[in-house]
Design a protein around this motif. Structure first.
Motif, PDB file in Angstrom:
ATOM      1  N   LEU A  66       0.810  -1.225   0.000  1.00 49.37           N
ATOM      2  CA  LEU A  66       0.000   0.000   0.000  1.00 49.37           C
ATOM      3  C   LEU A  66       0.842   1.274   0.000  1.00 49.37           C
ATOM      4  O   LEU A  66       0.375   2.327  -0.427  1.00 49.37           O
ATOM      5  N   THR A  67       2.076   1.175   0.476  1.00 49.79           N
ATOM      6  CA  THR A  67       2.924   2.370   0.481  1.00 49.79           C
ATOM      7  C   THR A  67       3.322   2.776  -0.934  1.00 49.79           C
ATOM      8  O   THR A  67       3.835   3.875  -1.126  1.00 49.79           O
ATOM      9  N   LEU A  68       3.084   1.916  -1.915  1.00 48.83           N
ATOM     10  CA  LEU A  68       3.425   2.229  -3.300  1.00 48.83           C
ATOM     11  C   LEU A  68       2.351   3.037  -4.023  1.00 48.83           C
ATOM     12  O   LEU A  68       2.566   3.474  -5.145  1.00 48.83           O
TER      13      LEU A  68
ATOM     14  N   ALA B  54     -13.149   7.136   3.015  1.00 45.48           N
ATOM     15  CA  ALA B  54     -12.312   8.196   3.589  1.00 45.48           C
ATOM     16  C   ALA B  54     -10.989   7.672   4.123  1.00 45.48           C
ATOM     17  O   ALA B  54      -9.991   8.392   4.121  1.00 45.48           O
ATOM     18  N   GLU B  55     -10.945   6.452   4.576  1.00 43.02           N
ATOM     19  CA  GLU B  55      -9.736   5.928   5.208  1.00 43.02           C
ATOM     20  C   GLU B  55      -8.835   5.147   4.260  1.00 43.02           C
ATOM     21  O   GLU B  55      -7.771   4.700   4.665  1.00 43.02           O
ATOM     22  N   PHE B  56      -9.259   4.968   3.002  1.00 43.04           N
ATOM     23  CA  PHE B  56      -8.418   4.206   2.088  1.00 43.04           C
ATOM     24  C   PHE B  56      -7.107   4.941   1.835  1.00 43.04           C
ATOM     25  O   PHE B  56      -7.092   6.113   1.479  1.00 43.04           O
ATOM     26  N   GLY B  57      -6.004   4.244   2.045  1.00 38.32           N
ATOM     27  CA  GLY B  57      -4.690   4.845   1.842  1.00 38.32           C
ATOM     28  C   GLY B  57      -4.299   5.805   2.946  1.00 38.32           C
ATOM     29  O   GLY B  57      -3.313   6.522   2.829  1.00 38.32           O
TER      30      GLY B  57
ATOM     31  N   ILE C 190      -1.602   2.548   5.995  1.00 38.17           N
ATOM     32  CA  ILE C 190      -0.236   2.334   5.513  1.00 38.17           C
ATOM     33  C   ILE C 190       0.658   1.896   6.668  1.00 38.17           C
ATOM     34  O   ILE C 190       1.487   0.989   6.534  1.00 38.17           O
ATOM     35  N   MET C 191       0.469   2.516   7.840  1.00 39.11           N
ATOM     36  CA  MET C 191       1.238   2.145   9.025  1.00 39.11           C
ATOM     37  C   MET C 191       0.969   0.687   9.399  1.00 39.11           C
ATOM     38  O   MET C 191       1.897  -0.058   9.735  1.00 39.11           O
TER      39      MET C 191
END
Length: 193
Positions: free
Chosen positions: A61-63, A117-120, A125-126
């Motif tokens: 997900l960090t990508l 709203a919380e996607f990404g 990510i954490m």
């Protein structure tokens, strides 16, 4: 086997990161309007989905391109602010009556709001990073979901307590202004990032 240490560390990190986030605001707004248990059911389900995705994806997900995430978040916040500001003539007593809203309608609204709203988001990510670091998906997932549920619960209960002291119209206007500011900020990050 679940590691209590990993679960506790993840809980603390995710709880502190999520506490000042938009989730508390969303829970507060929904908590002023609908039955708290219905709101929490939808919000909790959305967070469970987010944590499952984060843990499964690990650090992938960090990508995601941050500019796209910021732009989408900004547009969603601006849309939410517009909806709040355009509501006319709602009777506070009607809003407080939970029987006016079905479980599926209220929990579905809470689910969709948090899911989008919380996607990404930073905590998602954490959580993915923590899952990759500890290589203990159950402990990381449990700590993260409990932290997110705790923050959501605080926001929802806070909304009910606030409703007893402050008029709904004022709460709605302040929430809309905060959402407007968050929307502009997110779009600014998308453009300058």
């Amino acid at each position: 086997m679940i590691s209590f240490t990993v679960t506790a560390v993840v809980f603390g990190v995710v709880f502190l990161a999520e506490l000042p986030d938009k989730t508390a605001l969303a829970g507060l707004v929904l908590g002023t309007r609908y039955r708290a248990s219905y709101v929490f059911a939808g919000v909790a389900a959305a967070f469970a989905v987010h944590v499952a995705l984060a843990v499964a994806a690990g650090s992938v997900l960090t990508l995601l391109p941050q500019q796209i995430v910021h732009a989408l978040t900004g547009v969603l916040f601006l849309g939410g602010a517009a909806v709040l500001l355009m509501r006319k003539g709602e009777d506070e007593e009607e809003i407080r009556k939970p029987e006016n809203q079905s479980f599926w309608k209220v929990s579905g609204a809470g689910f969709m709001l948090i899911l989008v709203a919380e996607f990404g988001d930073l905590t998602q990510i954490m959580t993915a990073n923590l899952a990759a670091r500890y290589d203990d998906p159950l402990s990381v997932g449990l700590g993260a979901v409990l932290a997110l549920w705790a923050v959501a619960g605080l926001g929802i209960v806070g909304g009910k307590a606030l409703m007893r002291r402050v008029p709904l119209r004022l709460i709605t206007r302040v929430a809309a202004l905060v959402m407007l500011a968050l929307g502009v900020w997110s779009l600014w990050e998308a453009v300058t990032g």
